[in-house]
Design a protein around this motif. Sequence first.
Motif, PDB file in Angstrom:
ATOM      1  N   PRO A 107       0.841  -1.201   0.000  1.00 30.40           N
ATOM      2  CA  PRO A 107       0.000   0.000   0.000  1.00 30.40           C
ATOM      3  C   PRO A 107       0.872   1.245   0.000  1.00 30.40           C
ATOM      4  O   PRO A 107       2.012   1.218   0.496  1.00 30.40           O
ATOM      5  N   VAL A 108       0.380   2.326  -0.552  1.00 29.61           N
ATOM      6  CA  VAL A 108       1.112   3.593  -0.466  1.00 29.61           C
ATOM      7  C   VAL A 108       1.171   4.000   1.008  1.00 29.61           C
ATOM      8  O   VAL A 108       0.148   4.044   1.679  1.00 29.61           O
ATOM      9  N   PRO A 109       2.360   4.250   1.537  1.00 30.16           N
ATOM     10  CA  PRO A 109       2.459   4.582   2.962  1.00 30.16           C
ATOM     11  C   PRO A 109       1.744   5.889   3.308  1.00 30.16           C
ATOM     12  O   PRO A 109       1.661   6.807   2.478  1.00 30.16           O
ATOM     13  N   LYS A 110       1.266   5.965   4.518  1.00 34.03           N
ATOM     14  CA  LYS A 110       0.633   7.185   5.007  1.00 34.03           C
ATOM     15  C   LYS A 110       1.627   8.342   4.937  1.00 34.03           C
ATOM     16  O   LYS A 110       2.787   8.222   5.325  1.00 34.03           O
ATOM     17  N   GLY A 111       1.165   9.482   4.416  1.00 34.45           N
ATOM     18  CA  GLY A 111       1.999  10.669   4.333  1.00 34.45           C
ATOM     19  C   GLY A 111       2.835  10.776   3.072  1.00 34.45           C
ATOM     20  O   GLY A 111       3.579  11.749   2.905  1.00 34.45           O
ATOM     21  N   VAL A 112       2.731   9.795   2.174  1.00 31.19           N
ATOM     22  CA  VAL A 112       3.497   9.808   0.920  1.00 31.19           C
ATOM     23  C   VAL A 112       2.519   9.888  -0.242  1.00 31.19           C
ATOM     24  O   VAL A 112       1.513   9.179  -0.267  1.00 31.19           O
ATOM     25  N   SER A 113       2.798  10.755  -1.216  1.00 36.81           N
ATOM     26  CA  SER A 113       1.919  10.883  -2.374  1.00 36.81           C
ATOM     27  C   SER A 113       2.028   9.651  -3.264  1.00 36.81           C
ATOM     28  O   SER A 113       3.001   8.885  -3.187  1.00 36.81           O
ATOM     29  N   LEU A 114       1.032   9.469  -4.125  1.00 34.11           N
ATOM     30  CA  LEU A 114       1.024   8.321  -5.021  1.00 34.11           C
ATOM     31  C   LEU A 114       2.264   8.320  -5.916  1.00 34.11           C
ATOM     32  O   LEU A 114       2.905   7.275  -6.102  1.00 34.11           O
ATOM     33  N   VAL A 115       2.611   9.452  -6.483  1.00 35.58           N
ATOM     34  CA  VAL A 115       3.790   9.524  -7.354  1.00 35.58           C
ATOM     35  C   VAL A 115       5.070   9.261  -6.563  1.00 35.58           C
ATOM     36  O   VAL A 115       5.923   8.465  -6.957  1.00 35.58           O
ATOM     37  N   ASP A 116       5.228   9.912  -5.415  1.00 35.11           N
ATOM     38  CA  ASP A 116       6.453   9.769  -4.633  1.00 35.11           C
ATOM     39  C   ASP A 116       6.659   8.337  -4.140  1.00 35.11           C
ATOM     40  O   ASP A 116       7.799   7.913  -3.904  1.00 35.11           O
ATOM     41  N   ALA A 117       5.586   7.585  -3.974  1.00 34.56           N
ATOM     42  CA  ALA A 117       5.703   6.204  -3.505  1.00 34.56           C
ATOM     43  C   ALA A 117       6.500   5.337  -4.474  1.00 34.56           C
ATOM     44  O   ALA A 117       7.043   4.297  -4.080  1.00 34.56           O
ATOM     45  N   ALA A 118       6.604   5.744  -5.737  1.00 36.10           N
ATOM     46  CA  ALA A 118       7.393   4.987  -6.713  1.00 36.10           C
ATOM     47  C   ALA A 118       8.873   4.978  -6.363  1.00 36.10           C
ATOM     48  O   ALA A 118       9.633   4.142  -6.869  1.00 36.10           O
ATOM     49  N   ALA A 119       9.309   5.884  -5.501  1.00 35.94           N
ATOM     50  CA  ALA A 119      10.714   5.957  -5.105  1.00 35.94           C
ATOM     51  C   ALA A 119      11.082   4.945  -4.032  1.00 35.94           C
ATOM     52  O   ALA A 119      12.259   4.827  -3.680  1.00 35.94           O
ATOM     53  N   LEU A 120      10.107   4.193  -3.526  1.00 36.13           N
ATOM     54  CA  LEU A 120      10.353   3.366  -2.346  1.00 36.13           C
ATOM     55  C   LEU A 120      10.664   1.884  -2.575  1.00 36.13           C
ATOM     56  O   LEU A 120      11.590   1.354  -1.952  1.00 36.13           O
ATOM     57  N   PRO A 121       9.905   1.140  -3.381  1.00 40.46           N
ATOM     58  CA  PRO A 121      10.014  -0.325  -3.319  1.00 40.46           C
ATOM     59  C   PRO A 121      11.405  -0.894  -3.539  1.00 40.46           C
ATOM     60  O   PRO A 121      11.872  -1.728  -2.747  1.00 40.46           O
ATOM     61  N   GLU A 122      12.093  -0.493  -4.586  1.00 38.28           N
ATOM     62  CA  GLU A 122      13.396  -1.086  -4.901  1.00 38.28           C
ATOM     63  C   GLU A 122      14.433  -0.748  -3.832  1.00 38.28           C
ATOM     64  O   GLU A 122      15.158  -1.632  -3.353  1.00 38.28           O
ATOM     65  N   VAL A 123      14.513   0.519  -3.446  1.00 34.47           N
ATOM     66  CA  VAL A 123      15.554   0.895  -2.482  1.00 34.47           C
ATOM     67  C   VAL A 123      15.257   0.346  -1.091  1.00 34.47           C
ATOM     68  O   VAL A 123      16.158  -0.136  -0.399  1.00 34.47           O
TER      69      VAL A 123
END
Length: 326
Positions: A107-123
């Motif tokens: 799920p997109v984490p609380k406090g993170v926008s839908l677009v910005d969430a793309a920066a998270l999974p791989e790293v």
Amino acid sequence: MHAVTVAEPGGPEKLAWAEVPDPAPGEGEVLVEVAAAGVNRADIMQRQGVYDPPPGASPYLGLECSGTIAALGPEVSGWSVGEEVCALLVGGGYAQKVAVPAGQVLPVPKGVSLVDAAALPEVVCTVWSNVFMIAHLRPRELLFVQGGSGGIGTMAIQLAKAIGARVAVTAGSKEKLEFCAELGADILIDYHEQDFVTEIERATDGAGADVILDNMGGGDYLDRNVAALAANGRLAIIGLQAGTKGELDIAALLMREGAVTATSLRSRPLKEKAAIVAGVREHVWPLIAAGKVRPVIDRELPMSEAAEAHRALDGSHIGKVLLTTP
């Protein structure tokens, strides 16, 4: 739909935004309508023709994305059409739609926008699996990150500090080192001007680093990383920027009773990736919701400008570069 295609291996100019067939979710998969995709060095290697996708994977670039679930394949539970998510991919993120195993969706984490969430999974999955699941970084230990200002580095600094560890980093400019310090890095090393083995030894009174997260791999980095390890230290290799071969002094490793591991997230079995994603959701997502960890984003570009995004990743960026869909 449209996707970023690679006409033939080569430079960024080989990337093109073109019409391609729509994917369909298979058994255990969800179809995601992509809002944004993260750009990673693995994408550059695939574009250059030196890192082919695994058999059966999407031929398109992109190892992480965010978006909205558009359809569910057979045998999928726990997810619904319309949910905003981000996902760890084996490929296909540089597109308007991508099919992904349900176990690799978050799920997109609380406090993170839908677009910005793309920066998270791989790293996040890379750092969590290597630094915490394999190397078992503990509070008050020292994590040494080779390349602290990139996507992996900025996430590793934050997660290590969140558990009470100390952090040392290398970076190539004063600006990048200052940013790492703002994230919490304790020991700052300019790799253009300083020898990291000497600086780690000086900063730790000769004790060394407990965990080293290394994206360089070969060349003289392997031996020098071992030289920088503490007793019972753990070296986690996640990249090959300095080459595929290096010389290892086994006696030095034995003297430290150290361990060297090397992993590739993309090639791991589905069950392993699902376990990593589950661990990230349990342990890291609450830190993001609490504001203790955040995605660091250098810039966002439309997918039609994927070539410029790849050029940016080879330059002076800090954190992640994202591509957004029309």
